[in-house]
Motif scaffolding. Structure first.
Motif, mmCIF file in Angstrom:
data_model
loop_
_atom_site.group_PDB
_atom_site.id
_atom_site.type_symbol
_atom_site.label_atom_id
_atom_site.label_comp_id
_atom_site.label_asym_id
_atom_site.label_seq_id
_atom_site.Cartn_x
_atom_site.Cartn_y
_atom_site.Cartn_z
ATOM 1 N N UNK A 19 -14.616 39.911 24.282
ATOM 2 C CA UNK A 19 -13.868 39.441 23.012
ATOM 3 C C UNK A 19 -14.017 38.009 23.090
ATOM 4 N N UNK A 20 -14.181 37.065 23.923
ATOM 5 C CA UNK A 20 -13.810 35.686 23.801
ATOM 6 C C UNK A 20 -15.012 35.102 24.119
ATOM 7 N N UNK A 21 -16.299 35.441 24.417
ATOM 8 C CA UNK A 21 -17.356 34.917 24.537
ATOM 9 C C UNK A 21 -17.658 33.974 23.351
ATOM 10 N N UNK A 22 -18.098 32.597 23.662
ATOM 11 C CA UNK A 22 -18.362 31.785 22.648
ATOM 12 C C UNK A 22 -20.056 31.547 22.632
ATOM 13 N N UNK A 23 -20.582 31.908 21.325
ATOM 14 C CA UNK A 23 -22.035 31.505 21.182
ATOM 15 C C UNK A 23 -22.426 30.557 20.271
ATOM 16 N N UNK A 24 -23.181 29.566 20.616
ATOM 17 C CA UNK A 24 -23.650 28.445 19.786
ATOM 18 C C UNK A 24 -24.930 28.759 19.315
ATOM 19 N N UNK A 25 -25.338 28.379 18.063
ATOM 20 C CA UNK A 25 -26.626 28.571 17.333
ATOM 21 C C UNK A 25 -26.900 27.451 16.586
ATOM 22 N N UNK A 26 -28.240 27.396 16.319
ATOM 23 C CA UNK A 26 -28.550 26.241 15.444
ATOM 24 C C UNK A 26 -28.979 26.848 14.017
ATOM 25 N N UNK A 27 -28.679 28.215 13.864
ATOM 26 C CA UNK A 27 -28.818 28.899 12.584
ATOM 27 C C UNK A 27 -30.217 29.533 12.554
ATOM 28 N N UNK A 28 -31.066 29.374 13.439
ATOM 29 C CA UNK A 28 -32.209 30.109 13.261
ATOM 30 C C UNK A 28 -32.414 31.542 13.524
ATOM 31 N N UNK A 91 -24.295 33.916 8.637
ATOM 32 C CA UNK A 91 -24.222 32.438 9.020
ATOM 33 C C UNK A 91 -25.676 31.629 8.958
ATOM 34 N N UNK A 92 -26.764 32.525 9.283
ATOM 35 C CA UNK A 92 -28.131 31.950 8.952
ATOM 36 C C UNK A 92 -28.331 31.659 7.952
ATOM 37 N N UNK A 93 -27.603 32.264 6.729
ATOM 38 C CA UNK A 93 -28.034 31.996 5.357
ATOM 39 C C UNK A 93 -27.258 30.742 4.737
ATOM 40 N N UNK A 94 -26.329 30.292 5.472
ATOM 41 C CA UNK A 94 -25.481 29.025 4.866
ATOM 42 C C UNK A 94 -26.269 27.966 5.099
ATOM 43 N N UNK A 95 -26.110 27.035 4.193
ATOM 44 C CA UNK A 95 -26.573 25.573 4.242
ATOM 45 C C UNK A 95 -25.161 24.718 3.655
ATOM 46 N N UNK A 96 -25.436 23.299 4.338
ATOM 47 C CA UNK A 96 -24.387 22.360 3.904
ATOM 48 C C UNK A 96 -24.585 22.241 2.287
ATOM 49 N N UNK A 97 -23.684 21.272 1.653
ATOM 50 C CA UNK A 97 -23.540 21.323 0.203
ATOM 51 C C UNK A 97 -24.671 20.292 -0.245
ATOM 52 N N UNK A 98 -25.460 19.952 0.381
ATOM 53 C CA UNK A 98 -26.680 19.401 -0.102
ATOM 54 C C UNK A 98 -27.851 19.775 0.416
ATOM 55 N N UNK A 99 -28.059 21.111 1.184
ATOM 56 C CA UNK A 99 -28.852 21.748 1.605
ATOM 57 C C UNK A 99 -29.125 21.712 3.233
ATOM 58 N N UNK A 100 -28.331 20.844 3.561
ATOM 59 C CA UNK A 100 -28.134 20.457 4.992
ATOM 60 C C UNK A 100 -28.352 21.846 6.060
ATOM 61 N N UNK A 101 -28.983 21.773 7.118
ATOM 62 C CA UNK A 101 -29.061 23.164 8.052
ATOM 63 C C UNK A 101 -27.625 22.764 8.837
ATOM 64 N N UNK A 102 -27.156 23.860 9.073
ATOM 65 C CA UNK A 102 -25.845 23.940 9.830
ATOM 66 C C UNK A 102 -26.121 24.581 11.177
ATOM 67 N N UNK A 103 -25.065 24.038 11.932
ATOM 68 C CA UNK A 103 -25.047 24.782 13.320
ATOM 69 C C UNK A 103 -23.407 25.588 13.252
ATOM 70 N N UNK A 104 -23.591 26.443 13.917
ATOM 71 C CA UNK A 104 -22.289 27.221 14.170
ATOM 72 C C UNK A 104 -21.986 27.778 15.419
ATOM 73 N N UNK A 105 -20.753 27.754 15.803
ATOM 74 C CA UNK A 105 -20.076 28.338 17.341
ATOM 75 C C UNK A 105 -19.045 29.214 17.075
ATOM 76 N N UNK A 106 -19.112 30.262 17.849
ATOM 77 C CA UNK A 106 -18.146 31.190 17.630
ATOM 78 C C UNK A 106 -16.937 30.708 18.507
ATOM 79 N N UNK A 107 -15.684 30.508 17.941
ATOM 80 C CA UNK A 107 -14.546 29.948 18.757
ATOM 81 C C UNK A 107 -13.686 31.205 19.148
ATOM 82 N N UNK A 108 -14.132 32.226 18.902
ATOM 83 C CA UNK A 108 -13.338 33.366 19.270
ATOM 84 C C UNK A 108 -12.780 34.583 18.226
ATOM 85 N N UNK A 109 -11.624 35.122 18.698
ATOM 86 C CA UNK A 109 -11.152 36.201 17.663
ATOM 87 C C UNK A 109 -9.743 35.950 17.315
#
Length: 161
Positions: A19-28, A91-109
């Motif tokens: 339940x606590x593993x954090x994963x980081x992705x570039x959104x790809x 999360x892979x579908x999201x972009x910033x307000x001006x179309x910027x690529x995002x990165x996301x990290x799971x912080x936990x539950x």
């Protein structure tokens, strides 16, 4: 007479670790294809439309300022057996307000909520931290991987089309 703690000592760390593993992705994205569920009737394919096997097609931007930002209004990506994959597809579908690529990290539950699809009538939300170029402070959103819902981008984001 004391009961042995061995089974409990084995189960609790495994549960916490899963339940606590954090994963980081570039959104790809990386995950299983919807076709991977064909051989197992207990697993459901994603009900949302897909841009590709790693990206959901969102249905616009939410008008609700609490959508995704409040525990009581978490994004519902559904998917019994494919919840974590569906979280990444969203999360892979999201972009910033001006179309910027995002990165996301799971912080936990966090946040036990009632759910007929969760364990013993409850689900736990996942918290993701999102960053993109030009953002002063990371943004946290809440995702419910147990229950299905209409998928939209939160206010302040755009999405891939």
């Amino acid at each position: 007479m004391r009961k042995p703690l061995f089974p409990l000592l084995l189960i609790v760390p495994l549960f916490i670790l899963s339940c606590s593993s954090a994963k980081k992705s570039t959104g790809s994205g990386s995950g299983t294809s919807p076709a991977d569920n064909d051989g197992n009737p207990t697993l459901k394919k994603p009900s949302a439309k897909m841009l590709d096997e790693n990206t959901f097609q969102l249905e616009g931007i939410s008008d609700d300022p609490t959508y995704a930002y409040d525990q009581k209004n978490a994004v519902k990506v559904g998917g019994v057996g494919s919840g974590p994959t569906n979280e990444r597809r969203y999360l892979n579908a999201l972009l910033g307000p001006n179309g910027e690529s995002i990165t996301y990290t799971r912080r936990g539950s966090c946040c036990q909520i009632p759910s007929k699809n969760g364990l013993m009538g409850y689900a736990v939300l996942d918290i993701y931290e999102i960053k993109y170029a030009g953002l002063d402070k990371p943004i946290e959103i809440y995702i419910n991987m147990y229950d299905p819902g209409i998928l939209k981008a939160p206010k302040g984001f755009t999405y891939k089309k």
